[in-house]
Scaffold this active site. Structure first.
Site, short mmCIF file in Angstrom:
data_model
loop_
_atom_site.label_atom_id
_atom_site.label_comp_id
_atom_site.label_asym_id
_atom_site.label_seq_id
_atom_site.Cartn_x
_atom_site.Cartn_y
_atom_site.Cartn_z
N TRP A 134 -15.00 3.25 -7.87
CA TRP A 134 -15.38 1.97 -7.24
C TRP A 134 -14.20 1.51 -6.39
CZ3 TRP A 134 -19.74 -1.40 -8.63
CH2 TRP A 134 -19.69 -2.65 -8.02
N ASP A 135 -14.38 1.63 -5.07
CA ASP A 135 -13.28 1.36 -4.15
C ASP A 135 -13.42 -0.04 -3.55
OD1 ASP A 135 -11.05 1.85 -2.63
OD2 ASP A 135 -11.85 3.61 -1.61
N TRP A 184 0.86 -1.19 0.00
CA TRP A 184 0.00 0.00 0.00
C TRP A 184 0.90 1.25 0.00
CZ3 TRP A 184 -0.98 3.44 4.38
CH2 TRP A 184 -1.94 4.43 4.08
N ASP A 213 -2.68 5.45 -3.39
CA ASP A 213 -3.07 6.48 -2.42
C ASP A 213 -1.89 7.41 -2.14
OD1 ASP A 213 -5.63 5.70 -2.16
OD2 ASP A 213 -5.41 4.72 -0.22
N ASP A 272 -16.06 11.88 -2.79
CA ASP A 272 -15.49 10.61 -2.32
C ASP A 272 -16.29 10.11 -1.12
OD1 ASP A 272 -13.20 8.69 -1.31
OD2 ASP A 272 -12.48 9.43 -3.25
N ASP A 273 -15.67 9.30 -0.32
CA ASP A 273 -16.30 8.61 0.82
C ASP A 273 -17.04 9.59 1.74
OD1 ASP A 273 -16.88 6.65 2.62
OD2 ASP A 273 -14.80 6.09 3.03
C1 DGJ Z 1 -9.24 4.36 -0.18
C2 DGJ Z 1 -8.97 5.05 -1.47
O1 DGJ Z 1 -7.80 4.57 -2.05
C3 DGJ Z 1 -8.94 6.55 -1.24
O2 DGJ Z 1 -8.62 7.21 -2.42
C4 DGJ Z 1 -10.27 7.00 -0.71
O3 DGJ Z 1 -11.27 6.83 -1.68
C5 DGJ Z 1 -10.61 6.22 0.55
N1 DGJ Z 1 -10.51 4.81 0.35
C6 DGJ Z 1 -11.99 6.55 1.03
O4 DGJ Z 1 -12.35 5.82 2.12
#
Ligand code: DGJ
Length: 757
Positions: A467-468, A190, A528, A357-358
């Site tokens: 879509w996460d 990650w 990320d 986003d979220d």
């Molecule tokens: C993980 C993603 O990689 C981020 O860009 C973001 O969308 C977060 N989740 C949101 O919880």
């Protein structure tokens, strides 16, 4: 073109030849994969017998055939080939000896050849279908689909007997190629995806795999095999990738005789697949590429293939918008007012799409609750998604939305209603980011996701979806594979009827960056980690296999959230240009100089968007810095990137490749600026009055005015640019003029070369 003469098979395109034959015993024997040749060269490639009796087990004492020394298309167990087998079958607990021999073939003027539950490339191609049989009990069909740039191979195994078998392994392809190679892989974690690694292929087996349920950020499924002398521009490079998003497996091992056995497919760790009478198992398609023009040559072929045959048709070569994403700027802390004020600023800067986003639904005010409940949080968004989308449209922005439909928080209405929908084994619940995965192998779960996400998408003018998926799977074996098949069904049902929605796949960044996801989502959030220095490794790693048109690359705040590194805004922009530009930070606190810089960045990117997104991408070898180039038609753009700068730096040259040698090019650096504040107390040496470095005067000047950095323009021939043109000097301790490159550590510069008429 697929040419068949007796049992000699020649797949030939402008870019490669793939030649093999069924030898007299019926085994498929490889002859050549590489530069285009003529079928009549077959004899030249036939391996001459090497081995005497020794300790070898011979397939046929009559002609001394020995499978252990042969270059094969597919092998089995128990007939004398002691190298790794691409197939394992069991009858009860007994491993089955296998011997698949030629039965029949067909040439199909189309691709893909059949209905499939797995994603396949689309578009014009020819397919060679070869059936092999094992004792009239099992039929193995090998598919070779020839695209101009790459060959797709896949394997389907069918039980044609009345016996019950179990499949312990079925690779998508196997290859035995002669030569000496290094395996170039892309590994990470990650926020550190796709870092290049090099391992010589030798007698010990190299395995690249994933067991996390996703193609994973640990070992990218795509990898290369390069001759040790290969450079970016020259030499032999093979490339392999799998059109699959779950647990994968690839291995490479060199035999004593110098054949490199390569195979790739689903990872069968921890599972056997029941193969009942008449049942079949389909391995995902694998992509095989070859280039005699180094790594860049191979990448260009893979990139074209993705752009033309993998991404959904609607998005093929369609320009992607510059987006603003709310995540790093807001996390969960927003309401409609805050979003609209960010939207207003994003539109003023030149963004075209606002991505929420979220945090917009259920009780999703942190990452402990709410996943699964896709009802809008009306406290945050009183006018709902449709009201917000309309207001964004009025600002001149399209509207996009984040979802994470594969997961559920135990603290959610969905989990309270259907605890049995989550994947939990007999050892009990175990969490990743406070969440469990939903069991996509269940039809009712798939229907729920298709229905709930579909309703959200139809409830407002939504043009983009992120879509996460933020959890490794704990589902083992067959269930992990069926999960992925369920995911493909869901994505197909949601997005095929809504082709205009731009889907960006994300899995904690690049945890599921693979060709199968690209069959649904034309772009993928690469990582990320948006620190541009980290991105130099991540984007460069991915660039070997995937085009810029599918790589989300955002400018974020400095100091950076993951590394605490402070980098120049110019470098954050310059690195993101070589992907899909977006901005992901709080726009509220920008200084006037920063606003101007961002406006300039977006305008510059839009002007050359076609080239940045769809131009030919090359990595340029340069001892002094990292260099990338994109080219289309008469325009070539190069970025050069520094990490730490040394005192008394030497000369630096701009090298560009693929230009017309005898043509003249006008080259100009992108307009970029230097913050006055960067000089701190040193300003007193050049200012007429003695200014306090922390005082209001200098602060005000720093916030409003910036100095030119590295501004130069010149003309040069393509040949000169290929050899390397001397650039203006880097700062060497004194002096300044607008051409000098003063930015220092982590500085970068972008140059546009346009052919003169
Ligand atoms: C993980 C993603 O990689 C981020 O860009 C973001 O969308 C977060 N989740 C949101 O919880």
């Amino acid at each position: 073109m697929i040419e068949v003469k007796d049992k000699l098979f020649h797949i030939k395109t402008r870019n490669y030849s793939y030649l093999f034959e069924a030898e007299p015993h019926g085994h498929l024997q490889q002859l050549h994969f590489g530069a285009p040749i003529e079928s009549m060269d077959a004899d030249a490639f036939r391996l001459k017998p090497l081995l005497g009796w020794g300790s070898n087990v011979l397939y046929d004492e009559g002609d001394m055939a020995c499978l252990d020394a042969a270059a094969l298309e597919f092998s089995g167990h128990g007939r004398g080939d002691y190298r790794e087998s691409p197939i394992e079958i069991f009858e009860g607990s007994r491993p089955l000896p296998t011997d698949f021999v030629y039965k029949s073939h067909r040439v199909l003027k189309a691709a893909p050849p059949m209905e499939s539950t797995l994603p396949l490339p689309e578009g014009e191609a020819e397919t060679l279908e070869i059936s092999l049989s094992h004792l009239d009990a099992l039929e193995l069909t090998l598919y070779y689909t020839a695209y101009e740039d790459v060959l797709c191979r896949r394997a389907v195994l069918k039980n044609i007997s009345e016996r019950e078998y179990e499949l312990g392994k079925l690779m998508s392809f196997m290859l035995d190629i002669p030569g000496k190679y290094e395996l170039v892989g892309f590994d990470g974690a990650w926020i550190a995806e796709a870092h290049k690694s090099i391992t010589p292929v030798d007698r010990a087996r190299i395995v690249r795999d994933s067991v996390t349920g996703a193609s994973s950020n640990r070992h990218q499924p795509g990898f290369l095999l390069a001759s040790p002398a290969a450079t970016e521009e020259h030499g032999t490079v093979y490339g392999f990738n799998l059109i699959y998003s779950g647990n994968h497996y690839a291995s490479a091992q060199r035999s004593h005789q110098g054949l490199n056995r390569i195979m790739q497919g689903i990872n069968f760790a921890n599972f056997k697949m029941p193969l009942a009478p008449k049942a079949e198992f389909e391995a995902p398609a694998a992509v095989l590429g070859w280039s005699g023009e180094g790594f860049n040559g191979l990448s260009a072929r893979f990139h074209r293939f993705v752009n033309e045959h993998i991404v959904p048709q609607y998005w093929r070569n369609r320009p992607r918008p510059v987006l603003y994403n709310s995540w790093e700027g807001c996390f969960f802390d927003f309401d409609q007012k805050r979003l609209l004020s960010l939207g207003k600023k994003a539109a003023q800067l030149g963004c075209e799409l606002f991505v929420l986003d979220d945090g917009w639904f259920g009780a999703r005010n942190n990452d402990c609750a709410g996943l699964g409940d896709y009802n809008v949080n009306l406290k945050k968004l009183p006018e709902g998604l449709s009201g917000l989308a309309k207001k964004m449209r009025a600002l001149g922005l399209d509207f996009g939305l984040w979802v994470e439909p594969e997961s559920v928080n135990p603290d959610s209405d969905l989990y309270r209603a259907h605890p049995d929908w989550a994947i939990v084994d007999e050892l009990g619940e175990i969490y990743g980011r406070h969440q469990l995965l939903l069991d996509l192998t269940k039809q009712e779960v798939r229907d729920y996701i298709v229905d709930s996400v579909g309703k959200v998408l139809d409830s407002a003018d939504i043009r983009y979806v992120k879509w996460d998926m933020n959890r490794h799977s704990t589902a083992l074996g067959a269930k992990a594979h069926e999960y992925i098949l369920g995911l493909y069904e869901i994505m197909g049902r949601i997005f095929r009827p809504r082709p205009h929605i731009l889907l960006e796949n994300c899995s904690s960044g690049g945890n599921r960056f693979d060709l199968a996801m690209l069959c649904f989502s034309p772009q993928i959030w690469a990582s990320d980690d948006t620190d541009p220095i980290e991105r130099l490794d991540i984007q460069q790693g991915l660039s070997y296999l995937y085009p810029q048109s599918c790589m989300g690359a955002h400018v974020s705040a400095a100091p950076h959230a993951q590394t605490l590194r402070t980098t120049p805004l110019s470098t954050r922009g310059n690195v993101s240009f070589f992907g899909l530009l977006g901005y992901e930070l709080d726009l509220k606190h920008f200084l006037p100089v920063e606003e101007t810089e961002i406006k300039n960045q977006i305008a510059f990117y839009k002007k050359y968007r076609e080239i940045f997104q769809f131009g030919r991408f090359s990595r340029i070898e340069n001892e002094d810095c990292q260099c990338w180039q994109v080219s289309k038609g008469n325009t070539h753009i190069a970025g050069i990137f520094h990490r730490m700068i040394n005192a008394a730096p030497g000369y630096e040259f701009l090298r560009m490749s693929g230009l017309e040698k005898n043509r003249r090019y006008r080259v100009a650096s992108r307009q970029q600026k230097l913050r006055v504040g960067q000089f701190g107390a040193l300003v007193k040496h050049i200012a007429p009055v003695n200014l306090d470095p922390n005082g209001v005067v200098l602060r005000t000047v720093d916030h409003r005015y910036a100095m030119d950095d590295g501004q130069e323009s010149f003309t040069a021939s393509g040949a000169a640019l290929d050899a390397g043109v001397a650039l203006s000097s880097l700062f060497t301790g004194t002096g300044y003029d607008k051409a000098m490159r003063v930015q220092g550590d982590m500085s970068s510069y972008v140059y546009v070369a346009e052919a003169e008429k």
